[in-house]
Design a protein around this motif. Structure first.
Motif, mmCIF file in Angstrom:
data_model
loop_
_atom_site.group_PDB
_atom_site.id
_atom_site.type_symbol
_atom_site.label_atom_id
_atom_site.label_comp_id
_atom_site.label_asym_id
_atom_site.label_seq_id
_atom_site.Cartn_x
_atom_site.Cartn_y
_atom_site.Cartn_z
ATOM 1 N N LEU A 1 51.492 45.242 25.172
ATOM 2 C CA LEU A 1 50.721 45.159 26.414
ATOM 3 C C LEU A 1 49.618 44.111 26.306
ATOM 4 N N ASN A 2 48.949 44.070 25.161
ATOM 5 C CA ASN A 2 47.869 43.103 24.997
ATOM 6 C C ASN A 2 48.396 41.673 25.000
ATOM 7 N N GLN A 3 49.609 41.500 24.500
ATOM 8 C CA GLN A 3 50.208 40.171 24.556
ATOM 9 C C GLN A 3 50.462 39.767 26.002
ATOM 10 N N ALA A 4 51.009 40.685 26.788
ATOM 11 C CA ALA A 4 51.285 40.388 28.196
ATOM 12 C C ALA A 4 49.995 40.201 28.993
ATOM 13 N N LEU A 5 49.021 41.070 28.761
ATOM 14 C CA LEU A 5 47.779 41.045 29.543
ATOM 15 C C LEU A 5 46.840 39.929 29.120
ATOM 16 N N SER A 6 47.034 39.401 27.908
ATOM 17 C CA SER A 6 46.153 38.330 27.446
ATOM 18 C C SER A 6 46.240 37.106 28.360
ATOM 19 N N LEU A 7 47.365 36.944 29.031
ATOM 20 C CA LEU A 7 47.533 35.811 29.937
ATOM 21 C C LEU A 7 46.655 35.927 31.167
ATOM 22 N N VAL A 8 46.173 37.138 31.463
ATOM 23 C CA VAL A 8 45.262 37.341 32.599
ATOM 24 C C VAL A 8 43.904 37.831 32.104
ATOM 25 N N ALA A 9 43.595 37.562 30.827
ATOM 26 C CA ALA A 9 42.280 37.835 30.233
ATOM 27 C C ALA A 9 41.931 39.320 30.221
ATOM 28 N N LEU A 10 42.928 40.186 29.957
ATOM 29 C CA LEU A 10 42.693 41.621 29.848
ATOM 30 C C LEU A 10 43.268 42.132 28.536
ATOM 31 N N GLN A 11 42.796 43.306 28.102
ATOM 32 C CA GLN A 11 43.340 43.943 26.915
ATOM 33 C C GLN A 11 43.223 45.453 27.048
ATOM 34 N N VAL A 12 44.074 46.187 26.325
ATOM 35 C CA VAL A 12 44.034 47.643 26.284
ATOM 36 C C VAL A 12 43.268 48.051 25.038
ATOM 37 N N ARG A 13 42.205 48.825 25.216
ATOM 38 C CA ARG A 13 41.403 49.274 24.082
ATOM 39 C C ARG A 13 42.028 50.526 23.466
ATOM 40 N N ASP A 14 41.463 50.970 22.333
ATOM 41 C CA ASP A 14 42.000 52.131 21.639
ATOM 42 C C ASP A 14 41.944 53.401 22.487
ATOM 43 N N ASP A 15 40.985 53.477 23.411
ATOM 44 C CA ASP A 15 40.875 54.669 24.253
ATOM 45 C C ASP A 15 41.800 54.617 25.461
ATOM 46 N N GLY A 16 42.633 53.571 25.534
ATOM 47 C CA GLY A 16 43.579 53.439 26.635
ATOM 48 C C GLY A 16 43.051 52.712 27.849
ATOM 49 N N ARG A 17 41.755 52.465 27.893
ATOM 50 C CA ARG A 17 41.175 51.773 29.041
ATOM 51 C C ARG A 17 41.427 50.277 28.955
ATOM 52 N N VAL A 18 41.463 49.641 30.105
ATOM 53 C CA VAL A 18 41.706 48.209 30.187
ATOM 54 C C VAL A 18 40.387 47.493 30.392
ATOM 55 N N GLY A 19 40.132 46.480 29.558
ATOM 56 C CA GLY A 19 38.890 45.729 29.660
ATOM 57 C C GLY A 19 39.136 44.236 29.598
ATOM 58 N N ARG A 20 38.075 43.478 29.856
ATOM 59 C CA ARG A 20 38.159 42.023 29.842
ATOM 60 C C ARG A 20 38.196 41.493 28.413
ATOM 61 N N THR A 21 38.848 40.364 28.240
ATOM 62 C CA THR A 21 38.848 39.652 26.965
ATOM 63 C C THR A 21 38.970 38.173 27.275
ATOM 64 N N SER A 22 38.906 37.351 26.250
ATOM 65 C CA SER A 22 39.041 35.913 26.454
ATOM 66 C C SER A 22 40.478 35.570 26.832
ATOM 67 N N GLN A 23 40.621 34.502 27.609
ATOM 68 C CA GLN A 23 41.951 34.054 27.997
ATOM 69 C C GLN A 23 42.767 33.712 26.757
ATOM 70 N N ALA A 24 44.034 34.075 26.761
ATOM 71 C CA ALA A 24 44.885 33.852 25.585
ATOM 72 C C ALA A 24 45.086 32.377 25.318
ATOM 73 N N ARG A 25 45.242 32.067 24.057
ATOM 74 C CA ARG A 25 45.730 30.753 23.691
ATOM 75 C C ARG A 25 47.232 30.721 23.956
ATOM 76 N N THR A 26 47.832 29.581 23.752
ATOM 77 C CA THR A 26 49.263 29.479 24.018
ATOM 78 C C THR A 26 50.059 30.249 22.973
#
Length: 268
Positions: free
Chosen positions: A97-122
């Motif tokens: 999920l984090n691989q897929a969501l990294s393209l839209v600058a999101l990530q799934v944390r350990d508690d299951g919540r979705v938060g912002r992160t830096s935009q993925a590199r290629t």
């Protein structure tokens, strides 16, 4: 309090995310998850699992013009209490999920919540970093339990995620070897420390052997305290790790895993 409105997700991200979540659950489990959110346009269990999810989420997204439905699906699916009976599979799902969501600058944390992160590199950059780190670790003779965490989805920005997951992997191995429930410092204390530890790396017949046992336990506890526990409770933006630091930590983990390879488990 008004719920934040997430922008609608691209069709490719939405579909890919639904496929990942669908692999973790049975059809009846997905029915309960969709009802919990709730998403009311579920076509039912007679349809392909991921298509059910994609239909329900995309219909809601088109109606509300927000991506909130996909965020809610991920959060409901990845809550720790829901994934407790499939923890290892859930960790792999979160990575995907984090691989897929990294393209839209999101990530799934350990508690299951979705938060912002830096935009993925290629993907190419992540793959290059993966191959480089794996090559360095293999040259050092790293343990397979450590090499398993050299994956592109864990190395898209820096080395933090790979080290974080590898230390969690040590906890998973201690639980598998001993059957003891727990995590972090307390898990090491319960399995490797004390005058009669459950997990023994040698016969403990001499002072030197007892010191070796204690030293390895303290080494494992130190890794959990220094990296696993702070990282689990602080915002991701405050944590970063260089390649050299990652190599040192992963090398230490390899030492511990090699000693666990020859360890014996005593009765509780």
């Amino acid at each position: 309090m008004t719920t934040p409105r997430h922008p609608p997700f691209p069709a490719g991200t939405l579909e890919h995310t639904c496929k990942i979540v669908a692999e973790l659950y049975s059809g009846s489990e997905l029915t309960r998850i969709l009802a919990e959110i709730p998403l009311r346009t579920d076509p039912g269990e007679g349809h392909t699992k991921w298509r059910r999810l994609a239909h329900a989420v995309s219909t809601n997204q088109a109606h509300t013009q927000t991506g909130n439905a996909l965020i809610a699906l991920i959060t409901a699916s990845m809550r720790p209490e829901r994934t407790l009976d499939r923890a290892d599979a859930a960790r792999q799902t979160r990575d995907q999920l984090n691989q897929a969501l990294s393209l839209v600058a999101l990530q799934v944390r350990d508690d299951g919540r979705v938060g912002r992160t830096s935009q993925a590199r290629t993907t190419d950059e992540a793959q290059a970093r993966t191959e480089h780190l794996r090559g360095l670790l293999q040259h050092r003779g790293a343990h397979p339990e450590v090499l398993a965490y050299c994956r592109p989805e864990l190395l898209r920005k820096d080395y933090y995620e790979a080290v974080f997951e590898a230390i969690k992997g040590l906890g998973s191995r201690l639980r598998q070897l001993t059957g003891v429930d727990g995590d972090g410092y307390g898990l090491v204390e319960a399995t490797m420390a004390g005058s009669s530890p459950r997990l023994r790396i040698n016969p403990l017949g001499t002072r030197t052997q007892r010191d070796e046992q204690l030293g390895l336990a303290n080494l494992a506890k130190g890794l959990f305290s220094a990296f696993r526990n702070p990282a689990a409770h602080e915002p991701r933006i405050e944590w970063s790790l260089s390649e050299q630091d990652a190599l040192d930590v992963l090398g230490t983990l390899s030492v511990i895993h090699r000693r666990l390879d020859v360890a014996t488990v005593t009765a509780s």
